[in-house]
Design an enzyme around this catalytic site. Sequence first.
Site, PDB file in Angstrom:
ATOM      1  N   HIS A 104       7.635 -26.918   0.979  1.00  0.00           N
ATOM      2  CA  HIS A 104       6.892 -28.016   0.377  1.00  0.00           C
ATOM      3  C   HIS A 104       5.766 -27.507  -0.521  1.00  0.00           C
ATOM      4  CE1 HIS A 104       8.804 -31.132   2.965  1.00  0.00           C
ATOM      5  NE2 HIS A 104       9.073 -30.025   3.658  1.00  0.00           N
ATOM      6  N   LYS A 110     -13.963   0.457  -3.591  1.00  0.00           N
ATOM      7  CA  LYS A 110     -15.017   0.885  -2.653  1.00  0.00           C
ATOM      8  C   LYS A 110     -16.102   1.647  -3.401  1.00  0.00           C
ATOM      9  CE  LYS A 110     -11.942   1.553   1.278  1.00  0.00           C
ATOM     10  NZ  LYS A 110     -11.308   2.568   2.098  1.00  0.00           N
ATOM     11  N   GLU A 169       0.826  -1.211   0.000  1.00  0.00           N
ATOM     12  CA  GLU A 169       0.000   0.000   0.000  1.00  0.00           C
ATOM     13  C   GLU A 169       0.859   1.259   0.000  1.00  0.00           C
ATOM     14  OE1 GLU A 169      -3.053   0.286   2.993  1.00  0.00           O
ATOM     15  OE2 GLU A 169      -4.426  -0.946   1.840  1.00  0.00           O
TER      16      GLU A 169
HETATM   17  O1  PA5 Z   1      -3.442   1.314   5.768  1.00  0.00           O
HETATM   18  C1  PA5 Z   1      -4.545   1.763   5.627  1.00  0.00           C
HETATM   19  O2  PA5 Z   1      -4.781   2.980   5.744  1.00  0.00           O
HETATM   20  C2  PA5 Z   1      -5.719   0.856   5.328  1.00  0.00           C
HETATM   21  O3  PA5 Z   1      -5.324  -0.464   5.230  1.00  0.00           O
HETATM   22  C3  PA5 Z   1      -6.758   0.982   6.438  1.00  0.00           C
HETATM   23  O4  PA5 Z   1      -6.183   0.605   7.648  1.00  0.00           O
HETATM   24  C4  PA5 Z   1      -7.966   0.095   6.138  1.00  0.00           C
HETATM   25  O5  PA5 Z   1      -8.520   0.429   4.900  1.00  0.00           O
HETATM   26  C5  PA5 Z   1      -9.030   0.270   7.224  1.00  0.00           C
HETATM   27  O6  PA5 Z   1      -9.412   1.603   7.318  1.00  0.00           O
HETATM   28  P1  PA5 Z   1     -10.174   2.146   8.578  1.00  0.00           P
HETATM   29  O7  PA5 Z   1      -9.289   2.032   9.750  1.00  0.00           O
HETATM   30  O8  PA5 Z   1     -10.494   3.563   8.237  1.00  0.00           O
HETATM   31  O9  PA5 Z   1     -11.418   1.317   8.736  1.00  0.00           O
END
Ligand code: PA5
Length: 475
Positions: free
Chosen positions: A350, A465, A329
């Site tokens: 394995h 989303k 990310e």
């Molecule tokens: O790293 C990030 O920002 C994302 O992985 C969020 O943690 C994830 O989308 C969850 O978001 P939120 O904490 O707003 O529910």
Amino acid sequence: MSSDLISYDPSGAVLPEYGLEPDDLAQLAPQLESCRAEVLEDARLWAAGGPVSDAKVPLDAGFHQLPDRLLREHQRHGADSEIARLQATADRLAGEVDRAVVLGIGGSYMGARALMEACCHPYHNELPRAARAHRPRITFEGNNLDNDFLQGLFDLLEGSAGENVASDVGQRWAIVVISKSGGTLETATAFRILLERLRGSCGAGDPRLADLVVPVTGTSGKLFDLASALGCEEIYQVPDGVGGRYSVLSAVGLLPAAIMGLDIIQLLEGAAAMNEHFRTAAVGENVVLDYTGICHLMETRRGCDVRLLSTWGKQLEAVGLWYDQLLSESLGKQERGAMPLTVVNTRDLHSRGQQHQEGKRDKLVTNITVGSNRRDPVVVGHSAMDQDGLNQFADKRLPDILDAATRGTNQAYHDDGRPTTTLHLPNLSEYVLGQVLQMLMLATVLEGRLIGINPYGQPGVEAYKKNMNAILRGQ
Ligand code: PA5
């Protein structure tokens, strides 16, 4: 605690036949040091509230000094500090319930899971309460949209459903709901559904419902509003400027960790020690700079854009999955960024092993090895029935066999010209885990600065989303 420091050994990659001379890391040192200065300046700028140039937005550098800040606050304000309040909430819940259902996804879940798998008893949830030091079982939910898994959880809570009024603590459960935005559909849906179950288990109008829900969220948003309407008194904050995947050492990871019974001060001390090490150690002795430098050189010189995190033993898989998210990310943007892949050995020798030994030469292996076990070594033992042929290894202990597998695998990679490095952890204490998590977060932002990709923000996650919501609304 200096003997408890993690270390990095790149010698299985720094070889002329891999296109890397011993001097190459030193050649890269000026660039690495200038990026380190930038990362330190980012943290300073963030703490000072800017100004931040457009090119740096978003600048979620708040994670960097967070461990030091929390520890300082704890020293100064004791019982009024966030650490003490988190610990008090965790201890209260431990006294009141036998299961904490922790809701969250991505950065709001993976860190807590990593800590649990690395630091808790491997069968924590299956142990009787006394053997868990009276800490609750931890169940993670709200991290998917899986009907049958949620139904399965209802079955698990069945013994407890309707029983939060019961005098037996072993029957009671609570919810810890974690979402920075407060609007993530997976978590919000699970929370709505489980909250109704919890309400049912408490009995109508029971004021204790609010005590059995502990939210960790922003200072505003849907979850904050809902928690306030419920009357939750303990609402923990995801600090501003700390992105989800960088939030493991905030309440997001610390509250579940404290509920599990982990030492959150040691976690933070480990992270603070890593901050100091990152700031002061020279290239060649700095795990963050060296790890980043070697990964970068192997990618640019040899095309190793698959980062294989090879964990040995079972307890670090979730740390690897946490890192998979962190790297993907943070740097998987603009059609760039290395591909992280966690493997758990010897299990995956394995399954994936064949490809790693003979497949494309696009991988850099980083082993994670652990120095000492928590428990006494188990010995193979002698048997009158030697049909399995194991008497020749009768006096070997499992750690000896794992060590032989680790060395044998790395030798095999080396013999075929496949580069390996090793991140060595002296043990799996909270202090060491704090170092590892902070080291990998720092390495990720450092690499972002090195390759010119903003490691903060995750604009690509929004696309699915948007489509999902449009489909749900029938547009
Ligand atoms: O790293 C990030 O920002 C994302 O992985 C969020 O943690 C994830 O989308 C969850 O978001 P939120 O904490 O707003 O529910």
